[in-house]
Design an enzyme around this catalytic site. Structure first.
Site, PDB file in Angstrom:
ATOM      1  N   GLY A  90       0.862  -0.960  -0.134  1.00  0.00           N
ATOM      2  CA  GLY A  90      -0.013   0.013  -0.009  1.00  0.00           C
ATOM      3  C   GLY A  90       0.836   1.266  -0.047  1.00  0.00           C
ATOM      4  CG  ASP A  91      -0.085   4.187   2.948  1.00  0.00           C
ATOM      5  OD1 ASP A  91      -0.284   3.154   3.238  1.00  0.00           O
ATOM      6  OD2 ASP A  91      -0.036   5.517   3.806  1.00  0.00           O
ATOM      7  CD  GLU A  92       2.188  -0.368   5.905  1.00  0.00           C
ATOM      8  OE1 GLU A  92       2.298  -1.566   5.689  1.00  0.00           O
ATOM      9  OE2 GLU A  92       1.106  -0.341   6.916  1.00  0.00           O
TER      10      GLU A  92
END
Length: 214
Positions: free
Chosen positions: A162-164
């Site tokens: 994801g956004d990690e």
């Protein structure tokens, strides 16, 4: 013209290098009717001219070289597809897990520090909702560029999901890891994303394996 040619007696410089070709011949690397490169040969050491009769052999060698070059390019493309995240250009989760295990074992074996940064974009869902998913993709892509521009040779950066994003810093203690984390936070905070339309911030967690943990 997609055929081998002989050079003249005058030396010809190779652009971008200090080399000069003398008594040389050029043959195109042909693959499926298109030239993907050039094979250049010369007789700089013995000074003899390359003969017309040698051109057929030279072209045969160039054709073999073209196949080898294309196979190497294909292998590299497949390797990148298997190991890299297509959006950010960082390692993907699978390859990151493999490299992290290797670096962790190496750090323990040599009793060296190892630090890990875990990053995520603040309010990422809101970015997608307010600016669209393309803007979210652009944000992640630029975050990947910022990270790649800061890490050292030997460090490992990945899109964890994801956004990690994740970064492994071999031989870096807690203070050095905090400096890297602070730099990344400040750089992202001061960067305008998506053609100046978006400001973003990130949160970073730092964990360090050091001598106190052996």
């Amino acid at each position: 013209e997609k055929r081998p040619v002989l050079g003249g007696d005058e030396p010809v410089g190779v652009p971008g290098t200090p080399l000069a070709l003398r008594r040389f011949a050029l043959a195109p690397l042909m693959l499926e009717g298109r030239a993907i490169g050039v094979l250049a040969v010369d007789n700089a050491f013995n000074g003899l001219a390359v003969t017309e009769s040698a051109l057929d052999d030279l072209q045969t060698l160039a054709n073999l070289a073209a196949v080898a070059v294309e196979r190497a390019r294909l292998y590299e493309r497949l390797r990148r597809m298997a190991e890299l995240d297509g959006l950010t250009g960082l390692l993907n989760r699978r390859r990151f897990d493999e490299r992290f295990a290797e670096l962790f074992d190496e750090a323990r074996r040599h009793e060296e520090p190892l630090s890990v940064l875990l990053l995520d974009a603040d309010r990422f869902k809101a970015v997608n909702d307010e600016h669209g998913h393309l803007a979210g993709d652009d944000l992640l892509r630029e975050l990947g560029t910022i990270i790649q521009g800061r890490i050292r040779q030997g460090d490992v950066a990945a899109r964890y999901g994801g956004d990690e994003l994740a970064v492994v810093l071999p031989r870096a203690g807690g203070q050095e890891a905090l400096r890297v984390a602070t730099f990344l936070v400040e750089t992202v905070r001061d960067t305008r994303f998506c053609t100046d339309a978006l400001r973003a911030t990130i949160s970073v967690g730092v964990a360090t394996l050091g001598s106190a943990h052996w």
